[in-house]
Write an enzyme that holds these catalytic residues in place. Structure first.
Site, PDB file in Angstrom:
ATOM      1  N   LYS A  60      29.447  12.901 -60.786  1.00  0.00           N
ATOM      2  CA  LYS A  60      29.220  11.776 -61.720  1.00  0.00           C
ATOM      3  C   LYS A  60      29.403  10.452 -60.994  1.00  0.00           C
ATOM      4  O   LYS A  60      30.218   9.597 -61.370  1.00  0.00           O
ATOM      5  CB  LYS A  60      30.117  11.866 -62.951  1.00  0.00           C
ATOM      6  CG  LYS A  60      29.792  13.087 -63.804  1.00  0.00           C
ATOM      7  CD  LYS A  60      30.484  13.047 -65.136  1.00  0.00           C
ATOM      8  CE  LYS A  60      30.132  14.274 -65.966  1.00  0.00           C
ATOM      9  NZ  LYS A  60      30.605  15.553 -65.397  1.00  0.00           N
ATOM     10  N   VAL A  61      28.634  10.296 -59.937  1.00  0.00           N
ATOM     11  CA  VAL A  61      28.799   9.172 -59.014  1.00  0.00           C
ATOM     12  C   VAL A  61      28.600   7.855 -59.774  1.00  0.00           C
ATOM     13  O   VAL A  61      27.601   7.676 -60.475  1.00  0.00           O
ATOM     14  CB  VAL A  61      27.781   9.287 -57.855  1.00  0.00           C
ATOM     15  CG1 VAL A  61      28.090   8.250 -56.786  1.00  0.00           C
ATOM     16  CG2 VAL A  61      27.812  10.695 -57.261  1.00  0.00           C
ATOM     17  N   PRO A  65      26.151   0.436 -55.018  1.00  0.00           N
ATOM     18  CA  PRO A  65      25.116   1.190 -54.311  1.00  0.00           C
ATOM     19  C   PRO A  65      25.555   1.753 -52.958  1.00  0.00           C
ATOM     20  O   PRO A  65      25.297   2.927 -52.658  1.00  0.00           O
ATOM     21  CB  PRO A  65      23.992   0.156 -54.151  1.00  0.00           C
ATOM     22  CG  PRO A  65      24.162  -0.749 -55.343  1.00  0.00           C
ATOM     23  CD  PRO A  65      25.641  -0.853 -55.555  1.00  0.00           C
ATOM     24  N   SER A 115      28.600  14.928 -73.616  1.00  0.00           N
ATOM     25  CA  SER A 115      28.627  15.922 -74.684  1.00  0.00           C
ATOM     26  C   SER A 115      29.881  15.882 -75.554  1.00  0.00           C
ATOM     27  O   SER A 115      29.897  16.446 -76.647  1.00  0.00           O
ATOM     28  CB  SER A 115      28.504  17.319 -74.066  1.00  0.00           C
ATOM     29  OG  SER A 115      29.508  17.501 -73.088  1.00  0.00           O
ATOM     30  N   PRO A 168      24.895  20.239 -70.733  1.00  0.00           N
ATOM     31  CA  PRO A 168      26.174  20.921 -70.910  1.00  0.00           C
ATOM     32  C   PRO A 168      26.640  20.808 -72.353  1.00  0.00           C
ATOM     33  O   PRO A 168      26.187  19.925 -73.087  1.00  0.00           O
ATOM     34  CB  PRO A 168      27.119  20.125 -69.987  1.00  0.00           C
ATOM     35  CG  PRO A 168      26.496  18.780 -69.843  1.00  0.00           C
ATOM     36  CD  PRO A 168      25.084  18.827 -70.328  1.00  0.00           C
TER      37      PRO A 168
END
Ligand code: XMP
Length: 211
Positions: A60-61, A65, A115, A168
């Site tokens: 989940k970068v 940049p 989610s 997910p």
């Protein structure tokens, strides 16, 4: 056909190797994130890659940049073939992940809406739609969207067209595999497979989505 992706969130090398090996015949890819790499070290990626399945880096970068580029390079050099980036950081940060992934011949997926219940506090609705649109404009290969909210997946599909949706939230988080599978390209399942008494049987029970 919808792909089955195992979220391999166990904490030790031994558990990871055992579960990946038993479930591999029923899987299309394995997703590895912080729980396993912090528990077993990045060398686990190379070992699991030996099974021959694509590996998705769920880091989940979410940085500037340059840092995103460095993280993405590290992931691909370790043996991953795809990476998940957060979208809320903006287009320049997302582009850094997408371009680096593509330089390595890999893929980048952008989290549009998460989610869990708390996701509704900041990153749903209009913001999620804006992130999905931006992901397409940045050349991402697809988005991550919640299996817990099929109506949101349908809305995000309208925005991203034929780009992939990986989703997910099935099983432990309450999402329904039968309902979500026709709407997505890949279903991500963790606890209801790796915590099962027989993980191979649990994975096989999801095989209907792959037909
Ligand atoms: P469980 O055990 O709930 O595992 O089947 C789900 C896996 O997916 C990750 N996860 C998400 N990743 N956006 C993501 O990028 C989401 O909305 C999301 N929800 C769950 C979770 O970390 C676990 O690996």
């Amino acid at each position: 056909m919808t792909e089955l992706i195992l979220a391999l969130d166990v904490l030790t090398r031994e558990e990871a190797v055992y579960i990946a090996d038993k479930t591999a015949p029923y899987l299309d890819a394995i997703k590895i994130g912080y729980p396993l790499v912090l528990g077993a070290g990045m060398k686990i990626v190379h070992e699991i890659a030996g099974l021959g399945l694509p590996l998705i880096a769920d880091f989940k970068v979410a940085d500037i940049p340059n840092t995103n580029k460095l993280i993405t390079e590290h992931a691909f050099q370790a043996g991953f073939s795809a990476i998940i980036a957060q979208g809320f950081t903006g287009s320049d940060s997302v582009e850094a992940c997408v371009e680096t992934a593509h330089d390595y011949g890999g893929s980048c997926y952008v989290v549009s809406e998460m989610s869990h219940p708390g996701a509704l506090e900041f990153l749903s609705g209009e913001n999620a739609a804006r992130i999905a649109k931006m992901a397409v404009e940045c050349g991402a290969d697809g988005i991550i969207a919640p299996a817990t909210r099929p109506e949101r997946v349908k809305a995000l599909r309208e925005i991203i067209g034929s780009k992939k949706i990986l989703s997910p939230g099935v099983g432990a988080q309450g999402g329904d595999a039968k309902e979500i599978a026709p709407l997505i390209d890949g279903m991500i399942v963790g606890r209801s497979i790796y915590n099962a008494e027989d993980p191979a049987k649990a994975a096989e029970e999801y095989s209907f989505i792959r037909r």
